[in-house]
Motif scaffolding. Structure first.
Motif, PDB file in Angstrom:
ATOM      1  N   ALA A   1       0.862  -1.196   0.250  1.00  0.00           N
ATOM      2  CA  ALA A   1      -0.034   0.098   0.032  1.00  0.00           C
ATOM      3  C   ALA A   1       0.889   1.193   0.027  1.00  0.00           C
ATOM      4  O   ALA A   1       2.188   1.076   0.727  1.00  0.00           O
ATOM      5  N   LYS A   2       0.572   2.341  -0.477  1.00  0.00           N
ATOM      6  CA  LYS A   2       1.150   3.415  -0.850  1.00  0.00           C
ATOM      7  C   LYS A   2       0.305   4.706   0.049  1.00  0.00           C
ATOM      8  O   LYS A   2      -0.702   4.757  -0.086  1.00  0.00           O
ATOM      9  N   ILE A   3       1.085   5.700   0.561  1.00  0.00           N
ATOM     10  CA  ILE A   3       0.757   6.821   1.206  1.00  0.00           C
ATOM     11  C   ILE A   3       1.268   8.295   0.758  1.00  0.00           C
ATOM     12  O   ILE A   3       2.689   8.165   0.685  1.00  0.00           O
ATOM     13  N   ALA A   4       0.731   9.013  -0.010  1.00  0.00           N
ATOM     14  CA  ALA A   4       1.114   9.983  -0.593  1.00  0.00           C
ATOM     15  C   ALA A   4       1.346  11.433   0.236  1.00  0.00           C
ATOM     16  O   ALA A   4       0.731  11.407   1.251  1.00  0.00           O
ATOM     17  N   PHE A   5       2.426  12.172   0.140  1.00  0.00           N
ATOM     18  CA  PHE A   5       2.364  13.261   0.844  1.00  0.00           C
ATOM     19  C   PHE A   5       3.171  14.229  -0.307  1.00  0.00           C
ATOM     20  O   PHE A   5       3.931  14.038  -1.088  1.00  0.00           O
ATOM     21  N   GLN A   6       3.137  15.573   0.352  1.00  0.00           N
ATOM     22  CA  GLN A   6       3.751  16.729  -0.349  1.00  0.00           C
ATOM     23  C   GLN A   6       5.301  16.755   0.133  1.00  0.00           C
ATOM     24  O   GLN A   6       5.618  16.976   1.255  1.00  0.00           O
ATOM     25  N   GLY A   7       6.213  17.028  -0.760  1.00  0.00           N
ATOM     26  CA  GLY A   7       7.570  17.210  -0.466  1.00  0.00           C
ATOM     27  C   GLY A   7       8.355  15.996  -0.840  1.00  0.00           C
ATOM     28  O   GLY A   7       7.926  15.042  -1.730  1.00  0.00           O
ATOM     29  N   GLU A   8       9.779  16.226  -0.428  1.00  0.00           N
ATOM     30  CA  GLU A   8      10.602  15.342  -0.934  1.00  0.00           C
ATOM     31  C   GLU A   8      10.951  14.279   0.094  1.00  0.00           C
ATOM     32  O   GLU A   8      10.274  14.344   1.273  1.00  0.00           O
ATOM     33  N   LEU A   9      11.522  13.271  -0.131  1.00  0.00           N
ATOM     34  CA  LEU A   9      11.793  12.334   1.097  1.00  0.00           C
ATOM     35  C   LEU A   9      12.533  13.092   1.937  1.00  0.00           C
ATOM     36  O   LEU A   9      13.561  13.655   1.755  1.00  0.00           O
ATOM     37  N   GLY A  10      12.129  12.744   3.107  1.00  0.00           N
ATOM     38  CA  GLY A  10      12.963  13.345   4.343  1.00  0.00           C
ATOM     39  C   GLY A  10      12.087  14.403   4.915  1.00  0.00           C
ATOM     40  O   GLY A  10      12.421  14.941   6.058  1.00  0.00           O
ATOM     41  N   ALA A  11      10.828  15.055   4.149  1.00  0.00           N
ATOM     42  CA  ALA A  11      10.046  15.992   4.782  1.00  0.00           C
ATOM     43  C   ALA A  11       9.310  15.508   6.083  1.00  0.00           C
ATOM     44  O   ALA A  11       9.375  14.307   6.273  1.00  0.00           O
ATOM     45  N   TYR A  12       8.981  16.739   6.852  1.00  0.00           N
ATOM     46  CA  TYR A  12       8.144  16.239   8.228  1.00  0.00           C
ATOM     47  C   TYR A  12       6.953  15.221   7.917  1.00  0.00           C
ATOM     48  O   TYR A  12       6.544  14.701   8.450  1.00  0.00           O
ATOM     49  N   SER A  13       6.336  15.634   6.636  1.00  0.00           N
ATOM     50  CA  SER A  13       5.213  14.790   6.036  1.00  0.00           C
ATOM     51  C   SER A  13       5.789  13.380   5.851  1.00  0.00           C
ATOM     52  O   SER A  13       4.905  12.325   6.144  1.00  0.00           O
ATOM     53  N   HIS A  14       6.913  13.269   5.454  1.00  0.00           N
ATOM     54  CA  HIS A  14       7.403  11.682   5.295  1.00  0.00           C
ATOM     55  C   HIS A  14       7.648  11.099   6.491  1.00  0.00           C
ATOM     56  O   HIS A  14       7.038   9.848   6.822  1.00  0.00           O
ATOM     57  N   GLN A  15       8.030  11.774   7.422  1.00  0.00           N
ATOM     58  CA  GLN A  15       8.122  11.370   8.935  1.00  0.00           C
ATOM     59  C   GLN A  15       6.901  10.922   9.443  1.00  0.00           C
ATOM     60  O   GLN A  15       6.558  10.031  10.265  1.00  0.00           O
ATOM     61  N   ALA A  16       5.911  11.677   9.182  1.00  0.00           N
ATOM     62  CA  ALA A  16       4.412  11.355   9.688  1.00  0.00           C
ATOM     63  C   ALA A  16       3.894  10.241   9.085  1.00  0.00           C
ATOM     64  O   ALA A  16       3.434   9.334   9.804  1.00  0.00           O
ATOM     65  N   CYS A  17       4.347   9.898   7.746  1.00  0.00           N
ATOM     66  CA  CYS A  17       3.794   8.610   7.071  1.00  0.00           C
ATOM     67  C   CYS A  17       4.538   7.515   7.729  1.00  0.00           C
ATOM     68  O   CYS A  17       3.928   6.581   7.913  1.00  0.00           O
ATOM     69  N   HIS A  18       5.845   7.711   7.918  1.00  0.00           N
ATOM     70  CA  HIS A  18       6.731   6.707   8.415  1.00  0.00           C
ATOM     71  C   HIS A  18       6.186   6.301   9.732  1.00  0.00           C
ATOM     72  O   HIS A  18       6.246   5.166  10.156  1.00  0.00           O
ATOM     73  N   GLU A  19       5.916   6.995  10.968  1.00  0.00           N
ATOM     74  CA  GLU A  19       5.354   6.865  12.203  1.00  0.00           C
ATOM     75  C   GLU A  19       3.874   6.486  12.094  1.00  0.00           C
ATOM     76  O   GLU A  19       3.496   5.499  13.077  1.00  0.00           O
ATOM     77  N   SER A  20       3.180   6.974  11.355  1.00  0.00           N
ATOM     78  CA  SER A  20       1.903   6.548  11.245  1.00  0.00           C
ATOM     79  C   SER A  20       1.379   5.221  10.495  1.00  0.00           C
ATOM     80  O   SER A  20       0.582   4.556  10.891  1.00  0.00           O
ATOM     81  N   ARG A  21       1.969   5.092   9.392  1.00  0.00           N
ATOM     82  CA  ARG A  21       1.803   3.904   8.580  1.00  0.00           C
ATOM     83  C   ARG A  21       3.181   3.424   8.132  1.00  0.00           C
ATOM     84  O   ARG A  21       3.583   3.424   6.745  1.00  0.00           O
ATOM     85  N   PRO A  22       3.705   2.819   9.107  1.00  0.00           N
ATOM     86  CA  PRO A  22       5.187   1.935   8.691  1.00  0.00           C
ATOM     87  C   PRO A  22       5.074   1.024   7.638  1.00  0.00           C
ATOM     88  O   PRO A  22       6.178   0.757   6.973  1.00  0.00           O
ATOM     89  N   ASP A  23       3.882   0.490   7.509  1.00  0.00           N
ATOM     90  CA  ASP A  23       3.762  -0.641   6.256  1.00  0.00           C
ATOM     91  C   ASP A  23       3.385  -0.029   4.929  1.00  0.00           C
ATOM     92  O   ASP A  23       3.084  -0.936   4.037  1.00  0.00           O
ATOM     93  N   HIS A  24       3.295   1.176   4.708  1.00  0.00           N
ATOM     94  CA  HIS A  24       2.913   1.821   3.571  1.00  0.00           C
ATOM     95  C   HIS A  24       4.394   2.432   3.076  1.00  0.00           C
ATOM     96  O   HIS A  24       5.079   2.817   3.621  1.00  0.00           O
ATOM     97  N   ALA A  25       4.107   2.242   1.664  1.00  0.00           N
ATOM     98  CA  ALA A  25       5.396   2.885   0.891  1.00  0.00           C
ATOM     99  C   ALA A  25       5.003   4.304   0.798  1.00  0.00           C
ATOM    100  O   ALA A  25       3.914   4.735   0.216  1.00  0.00           O
ATOM    101  N   ALA A  26       5.944   5.282   1.174  1.00  0.00           N
ATOM    102  CA  ALA A  26       5.625   6.948   0.829  1.00  0.00           C
ATOM    103  C   ALA A  26       5.920   7.477  -0.474  1.00  0.00           C
ATOM    104  O   ALA A  26       7.026   6.734  -1.121  1.00  0.00           O
ATOM    105  N   LEU A  27       4.837   7.868  -0.737  1.00  0.00           N
ATOM    106  CA  LEU A  27       4.934   8.330  -2.378  1.00  0.00           C
ATOM    107  C   LEU A  27       5.193  10.155  -2.348  1.00  0.00           C
ATOM    108  O   LEU A  27       4.029  10.630  -2.046  1.00  0.00           O
ATOM    109  N   PRO A  28       6.165  10.475  -2.614  1.00  0.00           N
ATOM    110  CA  PRO A  28       6.452  11.976  -2.562  1.00  0.00           C
ATOM    111  C   PRO A  28       5.940  12.639  -3.855  1.00  0.00           C
ATOM    112  O   PRO A  28       5.715  12.270  -4.806  1.00  0.00           O
TER     113      PRO A  28
END
Length: 282
Positions: free
Chosen positions: A3-30
């Motif tokens: 599963a994927k979770i989209a966020f605004q920004g590049e890898l390493g953004a705070y939104s990416h951090q939020a994705c990692h903490e809340s949905r660690p089983d999802h692949a982050a999509l910048p």
């Protein structure tokens, strides 16, 4: 398929951090923009979107409250990220060498005191992680990025100063959005309901509309207004309340609200974060 979770920004953004903490089983999509992150969910490129709505220091995230009502998505969860701001620079740099710090405008507003104290000039970048990526590519020790430690690790930058934010509780609230609603059952724990509405053009309409929440003991944790289509005469309100629409006090308050509104749209009913649940009344 992951599963994927989209966020605004590049890898390493705070939104990416939020994705990692809340949905660690999802692949982050910048994604380049908030609109792109929303569209990724709408068109099926991602299953969820992680969108920031407000920061405890800087206030609400610009444009987000006007984007969400028209997104066609539903809020299914909230997430809070403690925003630690760090000065990142190319390896071997000292803090004394830094003359310019680049980051998103929201982040720059959260560490004014540190920048002024050290004589560092702020420069607006597209986003936090993108700024870290650019600083790494420049290789100039007089220029630094303000971003997360995750961004520093991804782009090979050193941390010159940690946790430079002006306030020690600096936190960003995110909403997790989905194509389909996922309402928890009434009474299943602390719940929030988010909705948008426009009041009718009658005297004291907003005052009367809010009365139902007070008389029914429903805690409204947020009420914000913004113009619609650039018109001073068209105002839409965005609100968060504690409780489920099927709870009798909330149902009565929403019914009363309906008498004084032209439109009322519930954007999400979702579990409240236990650490940030007020649990009070107006």
């Amino acid at each position: 398929m992951t599963a994927k979770i989209a966020f605004q920004g590049e890898l390493g953004a705070y939104s990416h951090q939020a994705c990692h903490e809340s949905r660690p089983d999802h692949a982050a999509l910048p994604c380049a923009t908030f609109e792109d992150a929303i569209e990724a969910v709408r068109n099926g490129s991602a299953d969820l979107a992680m969108l920031p709505v407000e920061n405890s220091t800087y206030g609400r995230v610009a444009d987000m409250h006007s984007l969400l009502p028209h997104s066609g998505l539903h809020i299914i969860e909230e997430a809070f990220v403690r925003v630690h701001i760090n000065v990142l620079a190319v390896p071997g740099t000292t803090l004394e060498q830094v003359r310019i710090a680049q980051s998103h405008t929201v982040l720059l507003g959260q560490c004014r005191e540190f920048l002024q104290t050290h004589g560092i000039r702020p420069r607006v970048g597209a986003d936090t992680a993108g700024s870290a990526q650019q600083i790494a590519a420049l290789g100039d020790p007089s220029q630094a990025a303000l971003a997360s430690e995750m961004a520093g690790e991804i782009y090979g930058l050193e941390v010159l100063a940690r946790h430079i934010e002006d306030h020690d509780r600096n936190t960003t609230r995110f909403l997790i959005m989905s194509r389909d609603p996922a309402r928890p059952a009434p009474g299943s724990g602390p719940i929030k309901t988010t909705f948008v509405f426009r009041v009718r053009n009658i005297p004291a309409a907003l005052y009367k509309a809010m009365g139902g929440f007070a008389t029914n003991g429903v805690n409204m944790t947020k009420l914000e207004s913004y113009m619609v289509d650039g018109k001073f005469t068209a105002t839409q309100f965005y609100a968060d309340i504690e409780g489920h629409p099927e709870d009798p006090p909330v149902a009565r308050a929403l019914e009363e609200l309906g008498y004084f509104t032209d439109t009322l749209d519930i954007m999400g009913v979702y579990p409240a974060d236990p650490e940030h649940f007020d649990g009070g009344t107006i």
